[in-house]
Structures are given as structure tokens and as C-alpha cells.
Design an enzyme around this catalytic site. Structure first.
Site, mmCIF file in Angstrom:
data_model
loop_
_atom_site.group_PDB
_atom_site.id
_atom_site.type_symbol
_atom_site.label_atom_id
_atom_site.label_comp_id
_atom_site.label_asym_id
_atom_site.label_seq_id
_atom_site.Cartn_x
_atom_site.Cartn_y
_atom_site.Cartn_z
ATOM 1 N N ASN A 102 0.968 -1.163 -0.198
ATOM 2 C CA ASN A 102 -0.185 -0.094 -0.025
ATOM 3 C C ASN A 102 0.915 1.224 -0.297
ATOM 4 O OD1 ASN A 102 -1.803 2.072 0.598
ATOM 5 N ND2 ASN A 102 -1.984 1.558 2.677
ATOM 6 N N LYS B 60 0.051 4.363 -0.117
ATOM 7 C CA LYS B 60 -0.354 5.375 0.419
ATOM 8 C C LYS B 60 -0.166 6.525 -0.424
ATOM 9 C CE LYS B 60 0.534 3.480 4.776
ATOM 10 N NZ LYS B 60 0.064 3.564 6.397
ATOM 11 N N HIS C 165 -9.621 1.001 4.604
ATOM 12 C CA HIS C 165 -8.414 1.105 5.486
ATOM 13 C C HIS C 165 -8.469 1.994 6.731
ATOM 14 C CE1 HIS C 165 -4.262 2.457 6.430
ATOM 15 N NE2 HIS C 165 -3.807 1.092 5.667
ATOM 16 N N GLU D 283 -7.045 4.428 7.824
ATOM 17 C CA GLU D 283 -6.803 5.889 7.318
ATOM 18 C C GLU D 283 -8.046 6.466 6.946
ATOM 19 O OE1 GLU D 283 -3.170 5.545 5.455
ATOM 20 O OE2 GLU D 283 -2.035 5.005 7.231
ATOM 21 N N GLU E 241 -5.466 -5.040 10.618
ATOM 22 C CA GLU E 241 -4.437 -4.299 10.902
ATOM 23 C C GLU E 241 -4.649 -3.409 12.208
ATOM 24 O OE1 GLU E 241 -2.252 -2.998 6.939
ATOM 25 O OE2 GLU E 241 -4.132 -1.547 7.572
ATOM 26 N N GLY F 169 2.354 2.345 10.510
ATOM 27 C CA GLY F 169 3.268 3.466 10.447
ATOM 28 C C GLY F 169 3.931 3.829 11.812
ATOM 29 N N SER G 151 3.500 -2.487 10.382
ATOM 30 C CA SER G 151 4.733 -2.231 10.502
ATOM 31 C C SER G 151 5.381 -3.690 10.153
ATOM 32 C CB SER G 151 5.113 -1.932 12.015
ATOM 33 O OG SER G 151 4.957 -0.533 12.309
ATOM 34 N N GLY H 223 2.687 -1.139 4.333
ATOM 35 C CA GLY H 223 2.611 0.181 4.030
ATOM 36 C C GLY H 223 4.314 0.728 3.805
HETATM 37 C C1 PEP Z 1 -0.955 0.065 5.635
HETATM 38 O O1 PEP Z 1 -0.395 0.856 5.139
HETATM 39 O O2 PEP Z 1 -1.532 -0.663 5.570
HETATM 40 C C2 PEP Z 1 0.224 -0.235 6.840
HETATM 41 C C3 PEP Z 1 0.238 -1.448 7.586
HETATM 42 O O3 PEP Z 1 1.495 0.494 6.976
HETATM 43 P P1 PEP Z 1 2.873 0.284 7.574
HETATM 44 O O4 PEP Z 1 3.286 -1.087 7.005
HETATM 45 O O5 PEP Z 1 3.338 1.311 7.310
HETATM 46 O O6 PEP Z 1 2.400 0.020 9.435
#
Ligand code: PEP
Length: 261
Positions: free
Chosen positions: A14, A16, A104, A106, A176, A182, A222, A243
Site C-alpha cells: 500500500n 498510500k 483502510h 486511515e 491491521e 506506520g 509495521s 505500507g
Molecule cells: C498500511 O498502510 O496498511 C500499513 C500497514 O502501513 P505500515 O506497514 O507502514 O505500518
């Protein structure tokens, strides 16, 4: 509800709101160079660039015959009309988009997407022959107050409302935990396994045991090359939604290649 059924892992990047279409082109070319048929044989891979990069990435994958699946990060639930600024699932399907991230955290947190809206989007993506990656997960407060299971169960039930068992079986759910996205903090493999297993149990209740055994459940939050193999080794984790680490070809390729370790 751990199960013995093999489900091919899906590792999804992703991006983003990162990378213009020139940068996207470079990234996907580097990624294609680092991955080989040995990787695609055992792992499905998708990239989810911003909308403005989709055509560029699609053309590159198509011309170079790269088996990375094209994904989007969101879409609206109507096919066309007076919805200024939205992108329709019909438009994505026309671009050979195979997978669409829906709900998601976000989008839920920053843009107020409700469970009902997420459900409409799941239906819209399926209607156009694409696969939804439906995201669920708890905040830190919800986790600390012991409400993780209630939160994800509510999101799974609402998100899958009215979806046939057959469609659920072919879907992807991404677990998630919001506090792990992040932040550099990831759930321990045991914790991630416990919640993904719990989610599979909820899917069994709403869509039956066959659908629950087939649905792919990713972990996201992460994921890095250093923790990918241990997370992917869990029986109910069938891939990762990545991400930050998907923005660098070397890092993302190393995650896809978790099976080599
Ligand atoms: C995501 O954007 O879905 C995500 C899990 O981000 P990150 O891997 O940066 O935590």
C-alpha cells in the site's frame, strides 16, 4: 480456529499518498527486477499505487508481462454520476485493477468511513469482478480496554453483510491493529495469530466454515523484512498488507521473499 487448508499468501504494498507516476514507474520496474517466478509461484504480490499512477503501472506490468497484481487503495460504491472527486469501481476494473483496499483504517479514522459505507464498497468491488481487501483493526484504547475482539467482530460482520459465502471465500481481510500502522510497533506473531484466528471464526459464523477456511487473512502493521517470516509462519496469517516498507523495492522484495528464510 487454526486450519490446515493451504491458502496462497498475498503480500500487498500500500503506497498510500506517496510517489508520483514517474516514481511509481521506477519502483515497479525495480520490484519486477528483484522478484522471480520462484517468488510468484509461492506468493501472490500486489501493489496499490495512488490513482494517478495506476495507468502507468498497469501499462508497465502488462507490457513487461510481470505477474504482480494491480491494486487500488479505495473507490466509491456507485458506478457513475455526480460524485465529484470520487473514482468508480467500473473505472478501476477497466484499468485491470484486480484488488481494491476497502475500509483502510486511515480512511475510517481520517475520512469518517463507516462500517455501512465499507460494506457498500465491498459489494461494489465484487460487482465489478475485483477482490476487496477489507481492513479491520482496533485502536490502542480499544486494545487496552480489552475490546479488540468486539471491534473486529463488528467490523467483519458489518463489512460482509449480504455478501455470498462464495464471494467471501475469494475475498481478503486485512487485520491491521491501528496502533501498529506506520508506528514501527508490530503485534507479536502470537497476538496477530490469535486475532486472525478469531476473525476466521467470525467469518465462519457469518459465511460458513468453507468460506472461513478459504478466505485469506493478511496481517498489516509495521511489517518489515526482519519480522515477515515469523508473522507469515502463523497458521491463520495468509500474507501481509505493507505500507512504509513497500515504498522501497529492496525492502518490499525481501518481505515477498520471506519464504526463502
Ligand atoms: C498500511 O498502510 O496498511 C500499513 C500497514 O502501513 P505500515 O506497514 O507502514 O505500518
Amino acid at each position: 480456529m487454526p486450519t490446515d487448508h493451504p491458502r496462497k499468501p498475498l503480500i500487498s504494498g500500500n503506497w498510500k499518498m506517496h510517489h508520483n507516476h514517474f516514481e511509481a514507474l521506477q519502483l515497479v520496474q525495480k520490484l519486477a527486477f528483484r522478484l522471480s517466478d520462484d517468488d510468484y509461484d509461492v506468493t501472490d504480490v500486489s501493489v496499490h499505487p495512488p490513482f494517478t499512477d495506476l495507468r502507468t503501472v498497469q501499462t508497465t506490468l502488462d507490457v513487461d508481462k510481470v505477474p504482480i497484481k494491480l491494486g487500488a487503495q479505495n473507490c466509491y460504491f456507485e458506478d457513475k454520476g455526480a460524485f465529484t472527486g470520487e473514482v468508480s469501481p467500473a473505472m478501476l476494473a477497466k484499468l485491470d485493477v484486480a484488488l481494491v483496499i476497502v475500509g483502510h483504517s486511515e480512511r475510517r479514522e481520517a475520512f469518517g468511513e463507516s462500517d455501512e459505507l465499507v460494506n457498500k464498497k465491498v459489494h461494489a468491488v465484487l460487482r465489478h469482478g475485483m477482490t476487496p481487501i477489507m481492513c479491520v483493526g482496533e485502536t490502542l484504547d480499544e486494545r487496552d480496554s480489552g475490546n479488540t475482539e468486539a471491534k473486529v467482530a463488528g467490523q467483519v460482520r458489518a463489512g460482509l453483510a449480504g455478501v455470498s459465502a462464495e464471494a467471501v471465500a475469494a475475498m481478503v481481510i486485512a487485520y491491521e491493529p491501528i496502533w501498529a500502522i506506520g508506528t514501527g510497533r508490530n503485534a507479536t506473531p502470537e497476538d496477530a495469530q490469535a486475532t486472525t484466528s478469531y476473525i476466521r471464526g467470525v467469518v465462519a459464523e457469518v459465511a460458513g466454515t468453507d468460506a472461513a477456511a478459504a478466505v485469506r487473512i493478511q496481517y498489516g502493521g509495521s511489517v518489515k523484512p526482519a519480522n515477515a517470516a515469523e508473522l507469515m509462519a502463523q497458521p491463520d496469517i495468509d500474507g501481509a498488507l505493507v505500507g512504509g516498507a513497500s515504498l522501497e523495492a529492496d525492502e518490499f522484495a525481501a518481505i515477498v521473499q520471506f519464504h526463502r528464510h
